[in-house]
Write an enzyme that holds these catalytic residues in place. Structure first.
Site, PDB file in Angstrom:
ATOM      1  N   CYS A   1       0.868  -1.178   0.000  1.00  0.00           N
ATOM      2  CA  CYS A   1       0.000   0.000   0.000  1.00  0.00           C
ATOM      3  C   CYS A   1       0.904   1.228   0.000  1.00  0.00           C
ATOM      4  O   CYS A   1       2.082   1.131  -0.347  1.00  0.00           O
ATOM      5  CB  CYS A   1      -0.997  -0.025   1.162  1.00  0.00           C
ATOM      6  SG  CYS A   1      -0.274   0.088   2.805  1.00  0.00           S
TER       7      CYS A   1
ATOM      8  N   ASP B   1      -7.837   4.084   1.411  1.00  0.00           N
ATOM      9  CA  ASP B   1      -6.957   4.237   2.559  1.00  0.00           C
ATOM     10  C   ASP B   1      -7.750   4.707   3.783  1.00  0.00           C
ATOM     11  O   ASP B   1      -8.395   5.757   3.737  1.00  0.00           O
ATOM     12  CB  ASP B   1      -5.863   5.251   2.226  1.00  0.00           C
ATOM     13  CG  ASP B   1      -4.749   5.281   3.259  1.00  0.00           C
ATOM     14  OD1 ASP B   1      -4.880   4.632   4.316  1.00  0.00           O
ATOM     15  OD2 ASP B   1      -3.730   5.962   3.002  1.00  0.00           O
TER      16      ASP B   1
ATOM     17  N   ARG C   1      -3.230  -0.746   5.748  1.00  0.00           N
ATOM     18  CA  ARG C   1      -3.839  -1.833   4.992  1.00  0.00           C
ATOM     19  C   ARG C   1      -2.910  -3.028   4.816  1.00  0.00           C
ATOM     20  O   ARG C   1      -3.270  -4.175   5.146  1.00  0.00           O
ATOM     21  CB  ARG C   1      -4.320  -1.317   3.632  1.00  0.00           C
ATOM     22  CG  ARG C   1      -5.457  -0.321   3.722  1.00  0.00           C
ATOM     23  CD  ARG C   1      -5.696   0.412   2.398  1.00  0.00           C
ATOM     24  NE  ARG C   1      -4.614   1.353   2.091  1.00  0.00           N
ATOM     25  CZ  ARG C   1      -4.568   2.119   1.005  1.00  0.00           C
ATOM     26  NH1 ARG C   1      -5.548   2.020   0.107  1.00  0.00           N
ATOM     27  NH2 ARG C   1      -3.573   2.949   0.825  1.00  0.00           N
TER      28      ARG C   1
END
Length: 232
Positions: A58, A164, A64
């Site tokens: 990410c 996000d 994440r």
């Protein structure tokens, strides 16, 4: 006297809880349109039989991808993770640690790895959260032929954009982690069906879908390194 929240506020709250922000919803809709048009074909259904390690990617490697990495560890899958724009050694963000703890995962020991400090292998599968990350990573990998996929394509329902959660609401953090859980479970199941069963261990309950799955280790990873763009 108690007053009900305005209808538009309730709608915005639900939107934020499900998609992060209105930008998250817009980016998801754009991702769906790219998927429908066939433009995501390079990132869909890679040859899993050749994959020996799953690499979770990410932006910051603090929300994440650490959670996906932790789930993969619990499933005894060879894994790594890094961020495209981060600093090596950075801890997972406090909100991510708190959200993960709500579902029984511990991210306190996680430390980010920057792209510049990561060594790619030909037998890696890079699993990203967003289309723009997939395209940027493809550019950076240069000569390395390792495939890239979008994590959200492996869950049901498919979600080609996982927004996000950094600085967003606890409710969206929970949504984001659920999407990641379903998708990691789906990818790992497909990876094992491609022949990576490893040594079977005791069964455990997978949080993603409340079903048991056998543990197993993957094939030995390759030490082959390739030249990549933007590395030091």
């Amino acid at each position: 006297m108690h007053r009900s929240p305005p209808a538009h506020r309730t709608l915005l709250t639900r939107l934020d809880d499900r998609f992060g922000t209105w930008r998250g919803l817009v980016r998801l809709c754009l991702a769906w349109s790219e998927l429908a048009a066939g433009r995501l074909r390079p990132f869909d259904q890679p040859a899993l039989a050749r994959v020996e390690r799953l690499v979770w990617v990410c932006a910051g490697n603090v929300c994440r991808s650490p959670y996906a990495h932790q789930l993969a560890r619990e499933l005894r899958v060879p894994s790594a993770s890094f961020g495209l724009s981060t600093v090596t050694g950075q801890a997972a963000c406090a909100d991510a640690i708190t959200a993960a703890a709500r579902v029984g995962a511990d991210l306190t020991a996680h430390r980010a790895t920057a792209w510049e400090d990561f060594s790619p292998r030909e037998t890696d599968l890079y699993v990203v959260m967003e289309i723009r990350q997939a395209r940027e990573l493809r550019r950076r990998l240069g000569d390395c032929p390792a495939p890239i996929t979008l994590l959200g394509l492996w869950g049901r329902p498919r979600r080609p954009h996982i927004h996000d959660p950094m600085t967003l609401s606890p409710a969206y953090f929970d949504t984001c982690l659920r999407v990641i859980e379903r998708s990691v479970s789906g990818l790992v199941q497909s990876w094992r069906q491609a022949g990576h069963n490893g040594i079977q261990g005791p069964q455990r309950r997978v949080r993603a879908n409340q079903r048991s799955e056998k543990k197993g280790s993957g094939s030995p990873t390759s030490n082959t390194k390739y030249r990549v763009r933007g590395s030091t």
